[in-house]
Each structure stands twice: as structure tokens, then as C-alpha cells.
Design an enzyme around this catalytic site. Sequence first.
Site, PDB file in Angstrom:
ATOM      1  N   LYS A   1      -4.775   6.907   0.349  1.00 25.40           N
ATOM      2  CA  LYS A   1      -4.519   8.238  -0.190  1.00 25.40           C
ATOM      3  C   LYS A   1      -5.795   8.909  -0.668  1.00 25.40           C
ATOM      4  CE  LYS A   1      -0.277   6.282  -2.094  1.00 25.40           C
ATOM      5  NZ  LYS A   1       0.314   5.767  -3.336  1.00 25.40           N
TER       6      LYS A   1
ATOM      7  N   LYS B   1     -14.423   0.579 -11.416  1.00 22.82           N
ATOM      8  CA  LYS B   1     -14.171   2.009 -11.540  1.00 22.82           C
ATOM      9  C   LYS B   1     -14.955   2.659 -12.671  1.00 22.82           C
ATOM     10  CE  LYS B   1      -9.557   1.794  -9.481  1.00 22.82           C
ATOM     11  NZ  LYS B   1      -8.110   2.055  -9.673  1.00 22.82           N
TER      12      LYS B   1
ATOM     13  N   LYS C   1      -9.203   0.710   5.213  1.00 23.02           N
ATOM     14  CA  LYS C   1      -7.752   0.852   5.338  1.00 23.02           C
ATOM     15  C   LYS C   1      -7.337   2.299   5.101  1.00 23.02           C
ATOM     16  CE  LYS C   1      -6.534  -0.258   0.519  1.00 23.02           C
ATOM     17  NZ  LYS C   1      -5.767  -1.173  -0.350  1.00 23.02           N
TER      18      LYS C   1
END
Length: 321
Positions: free
Chosen positions: A192, A108, A189
Site C-alpha cells: 500500500k 521506522k 512485494k
Amino acid sequence: MTRLSGITPSGEAHLGNYLGAVSRWAAHSRPDDLYFVSNMHAMTIDHDPERLRDLTDHQLAVLVAAGVPGDRLFVQSDLIREHMALAWLLECTCTFGEASRMIQFKEKSRGSASVRLGLLTYPVLMAADILLHGTAQVPVGEDQSQHVELARTLARRFNTDYGEVFVVPEAVLPEAGARVRDLSDPSRKMSKSSSEAHGIVFVLDEPEVIRRKFARAVTDGRDEVRYDAVEQPGVANLLDILAVCRGTTAEEAARGIGGYRDLKEAVGTAVIDTLGPVRERALALLEDRFELTRIRQEGAERARERSERRLTEAIALAGLA
């Protein structure tokens, strides 16, 4: 044998969350299992405070509506003093090298000129979540197993340096749940964070919205309803969802369905029937803030009672009392 599971309110609860985890928590909960909304973990990236409050209540309402036991459910920030106090003790036990080696931090932060310190330290906060509540088992996938290993390392080091106080937890594979894929791109997948909202079915979506999303779901040009995750991933995803909703196998779910239109209508109906009671109960809880607040406050009180002795002892052993 306390087992702890958490879910971060980084977005609205969706079908993948429900079929993959939440419904299993409700159906297979053990007396010592604990569940929490990890809203403090949603702050490692830019966030809107009001939206975080709303998403926290939203996630709590969905968990309660799904049947997750309210007496073993709490919101992380309702014990912010306890979690942060232990996180500081563990940060002073953890090394920079251990924190910076976390795979998710590397991924990240890669290519970013500005990284929040919380992204580096949140695995230590996660360790505090685990150790504060005397967790013996943490059900996690491969992407989180490294964080549990850090919690094990910090528990052993603290126990050795200052005195025995923490249970050394172990990572366990969660019971197999449905792997729901994005309806617009079955190679990933359902998440959100997806930018394609029509590929995500949210728990609180209205029935007609759910039907439209399944009507637009990606399949292929064969119009052949059979289960083949490699050659027909979009169709396989729809059959997986239908099978879980009906409590059968994907192969069994495919029988008697003549084409893709019929398949999409069948899956949409099954999902609407599955989510309907949860949606109705969650919306009622979000409307009745008194009831949701009561559940939240009682959950916090129980969690505080469970953790108070352990935290007090750790503070004393570290020389702060």
C-alpha cells in the site's frame, strides 16, 4: 483455540492482501477464528481522519465481500474503550526497554527528529488486541513475531503479579499464501505504501484499469515464458498470480503461453475474474451504508461480549475496581 488475525487500513486493499491473506481467511476459517480491522494502528504516522474513516469502511467491505465470516469480524475502534483500557494496564506492566527494543520501532524511527509516542507504544496496543480476546494463536510473519513475544511476556508478568486472567498466546506461521510482487518492481512485494500506483492492483480497480496495469508489468527482454524467480522475477511474479487465480502451479500455468503479451493478457483476465465478485459485493456494501453499519455494529457487540469478562477481571486484579 482462538486465533486472531488483523489488517491495518493504511491504504486501499490490493491484490497482494487478497491473494496472500484475505482469500485464505475466507476459505480456511475455523469456528474460533477472529478477524479485525486494526484502524487504531494506522495512527502511528500522519493521517487524514476522513480518509482513515473511508479506508476502514473500505477494508471492512472487502473482508465481508471476500467471505470472511461477519459474525467473527469487528473493527478495532468500535471497542476503543476496551482496547485502550487494557492497553493502559499493559503499558503499566511493560518496561521502556522492552518497547524500545522492538525492531519496527527502531527501523521506522531511525533518522527521524520527531517520532510519535504511538510508534513506541503500539506493540503494547497490539498485545492488548491479542490478550483482550483470549487469543491462543496469532498467525504472523517474521516481521511481527517479536510483537507476539512481547504479548507473551506481558501476559505472563500480569498473571504472575496480579492473578491469572490472560491466555499466553503463541505465534504461528500462517498458511502459505501467494507472495505477490509489485508489477513495476518485482524485487519488492506489492504494498500500500508504494509510490508507483501502476505497480499495484487494487481490489476495487475497474477491469480495464487492471488490464492496463498488467500490460505495463515489468518482465525482461527474453520473451520466454518459464518460471525462474531468480533470472526472470517479473515473469515469475505474473505466473505466481496466474497460478493462484487458476488454482494450479506456476509451472503448469506457463504451459501453452507463447509470449509475454499473451501472458499479461491471461493474468489480467484471471485477476479480473477472481476479483470481480468481490469488487461487485464490496461496492454494493459501500453504497448500502445501512447494511455495512449493521454488520459493523453486530460485530462490535459480539466482540464486546467475548472480551467483557476478561477485561473486567483484569481491571479488578490491577486494583482499579
